[in-house]
Structures are given as structure tokens and as C-alpha cells.
Design a protein around this motif. Structure first.
Motif, PDB file in Angstrom:
ATOM      1  N   ASN A 112       1.115   4.148  -3.629  1.00  0.00           N
ATOM      2  CA  ASN A 112       0.932   5.593  -3.774  1.00  0.00           C
ATOM      3  C   ASN A 112       1.954   6.210  -4.727  1.00  0.00           C
ATOM      4  OD1 ASN A 112      -1.206   5.644  -1.913  1.00  0.00           O
ATOM      5  ND2 ASN A 112       0.204   5.811  -0.179  1.00  0.00           N
ATOM      6  N   GLN A 113       3.043   5.498  -4.949  1.00  0.00           N
ATOM      7  CA  GLN A 113       4.089   6.014  -5.830  1.00  0.00           C
ATOM      8  C   GLN A 113       4.044   5.375  -7.224  1.00  0.00           C
ATOM      9  OE1 GLN A 113       7.933   5.772  -3.830  1.00  0.00           O
ATOM     10  NE2 GLN A 113       6.942   5.867  -1.822  1.00  0.00           N
ATOM     11  N   TYR A 114       3.132   4.417  -7.397  1.00  0.00           N
ATOM     12  CA  TYR A 114       3.063   3.698  -8.674  1.00  0.00           C
ATOM     13  C   TYR A 114       2.103   4.407  -9.622  1.00  0.00           C
ATOM     14  CZ  TYR A 114       2.313  -0.063 -12.052  1.00  0.00           C
ATOM     15  OH  TYR A 114       2.214  -0.792 -13.203  1.00  0.00           O
ATOM     16  N   THR A 115       2.538   4.672 -10.829  1.00  0.00           N
ATOM     17  CA  THR A 115       1.701   5.364 -11.825  1.00  0.00           C
ATOM     18  C   THR A 115       1.688   4.622 -13.158  1.00  0.00           C
ATOM     19  OG1 THR A 115       3.609   6.732 -12.453  1.00  0.00           O
ATOM     20  CG2 THR A 115       2.099   7.635 -10.779  1.00  0.00           C
TER      21      THR A 115
ATOM     22  N   TYR B  69       0.828  -1.206   0.000  1.00  0.00           N
ATOM     23  CA  TYR B  69       0.000   0.000   0.000  1.00  0.00           C
ATOM     24  C   TYR B  69       0.868   1.263   0.000  1.00  0.00           C
ATOM     25  CZ  TYR B  69      -4.537  -2.256   0.594  1.00  0.00           C
ATOM     26  OH  TYR B  69      -5.681  -2.980   0.386  1.00  0.00           O
ATOM     27  N   TYR B  70       1.986   1.189   0.699  1.00  0.00           N
ATOM     28  CA  TYR B  70       2.891   2.345   0.759  1.00  0.00           C
ATOM     29  C   TYR B  70       3.456   2.655  -0.629  1.00  0.00           C
ATOM     30  CZ  TYR B  70       6.932   5.214   1.929  1.00  0.00           C
ATOM     31  OH  TYR B  70       7.859   6.221   1.980  1.00  0.00           O
ATOM     32  N   TYR B  71       3.913   1.611  -1.303  1.00  0.00           N
ATOM     33  CA  TYR B  71       4.504   1.815  -2.622  1.00  0.00           C
ATOM     34  C   TYR B  71       3.454   2.026  -3.704  1.00  0.00           C
ATOM     35  CZ  TYR B  71       9.065   0.598  -0.737  1.00  0.00           C
ATOM     36  OH  TYR B  71      10.221   0.603  -0.014  1.00  0.00           O
TER      37      TYR B  71
END
Length: 207
Positions: A97-100, A93-95
Motif C-alpha cells: 500500500n505504500q509502494y508507488t 500486502y501491508y507495505y
């Protein structure tokens, strides 16, 4: 009306139940302190709430200690598995937020399904261990199967479990109330409420 306040009347039994839950909550918190024993503590707590829900005579302290030792190995293994998976989910879940990337929707759906499976296991596995004797693998598989076969009751348990979590987001006052409530009776109270639903599910699988 006078019967309500008589010895062994409804009011007396209600107070007795509250005292039992207070004691059970204290035992649970104390036995959770090493962290690694949380699984055994949960199983032992459900062992007692199951007997309470079935109106069986039970010594809270002796019954809790006996259940704690009886299921220590299996419950600890299950808890360590859940703890490891929980850490992995948190990192996901933390990573996220950085995945696009282009697969963002698929990643969210997959993570949501894994999280749902995790919640099912966390809520039902320890009452299962308290009620049935199986290997760790069989306990995990059977827990998922039973929970999915009873979707409405399963969702009821999940909603009750979500109450304290949602309370955290209401206000600072609700957070302090929840902390005090859980410190004195909260964990055993919610376990006791959930036990009635879980028992209704598991009784159909008893020999």
C-alpha cells in the motif's frame, strides 16, 4: 414416510452426523489452543472427516487423538512453515500500500501468484498428510501438483473455504453468526464438505 424417523433411518443418521461434527469441532478447537498445534489439529480433523465421508466406523475421540499424535511432527513442521510464510505475505500486502514504484503492477501480479499458491497449500496439505505418508518436501510438492491438475475441483474447495471469510464483510450480524457457528460446528462442517471434493481428487492417487 415413517421410515425416515425409524432407528437407523435417514433422520437418525443425520442427527448422528451432526453430533459427530459437534464433537469433532470441540476437539479441534481445544487442540488448537497452543497455536503451534493447529497443523496437527487440522490433520487429525481431516483424518476423521475422511472416514466419515467414506462411511467408515470411527470413534471420534479415539480416532482424533490417534491421528493427532501420529502426524504431530510432520503437521507441526508444515504448519510452522505456513505460519511464517503467511506472516511474510501479510507484511508484503501491508507495505504494498505504500509502494508507488514503476514495478507496482509486476509486484501485484507476483504477490497474487504467491498468495494463490499459499491458499492451495493451506487447503490441501493437511488432508494430504492425513491420507498419504510422505516427507514434508514431497507432501508440499505433491499437494501443489495434484491441486493444479484438477483446477475445477480445486476452485470448488477454495470457494467453499472463502464462504466464511466473505461472511465477515457482510454485516456485524453475520460476523456474530459466523463466530457462533464456528464455535460449535463451523470448522468441522466446512472440513467435512471439502472432504468429499478432496477425496474425489486423492482417490485417483491411492495405490
Amino acid at each position: 414416510m415413517n421410515n425416515i424417523f425409524e432407528w437407523n433411518g435417514p433422520f437418525y443418521r443425520f442427527l448422528e452426523k451432526i453430533v459427530d461434527l459437534l464433537l469433532l469441532n470441540a476437539l479441534f478447537l481445544i487442540s488448537c489452543l497452543p497455536i503451534v498445534t493447529i497443523g496437527s489439529a487440522l490433520t487429525a480433523m481431516y483424518s476423521i472427516t475422511i472416514k466419515m465421508a467414506r462411511n467408515e466406523d470411527v470413534s471420534i475421540v479415539r480416532g482424533y487423538v490417534a491421528a493427532f499424535h501420529k502426524n504431530f511432527k510432520q503437521s507441526t513442521i508444515i504448519w510452522l512453515i505456513l505460519l511464517a510464510v503467511g506472516i511474510v505475505l501479510y507484511m508484503d500486502y501491508y507495505y504494498l500500500n505504500q509502494y508507488t514504484g514503476n514495478l507496482l503492477f509486476l509486484v501485484k501480479v507476483s504477490l497474487g501468484l504467491f498468495s494463490f499458491a499459499y491458499l492451495l497449500l493451506f487447503n490441501f496439505i493437511f488432508p494430504y498428510v492425513a491420507r498419504f505418508e510422505n516427507s514434508v518436501k514431497d507432501s508440499i510438492i505433491n499437494t501443489w501438483k495434484i491441486a493444479l491438475v484438477h483446477p475445477f475441483k480445486t476452485m470448488s474447495v477454495l470457494m467453499i473455504t472463502m464462504i466464511p471469510i466473505l461472511t465477515l464483510w457482510i454485516s456485524a450480524y453475520s460476523l456474530f453468526f459466523l463466530l457462533y457457528f464456528c464455535l460449535f460446528i463451523g470448522f468441522s462442517f466446512f472440513a467435512y464438505i471439502n472432504t468429499f471434493i478432496i477425496l474425489h481428487i486423492y482417490e485417483g492417487y491411492e495405490k
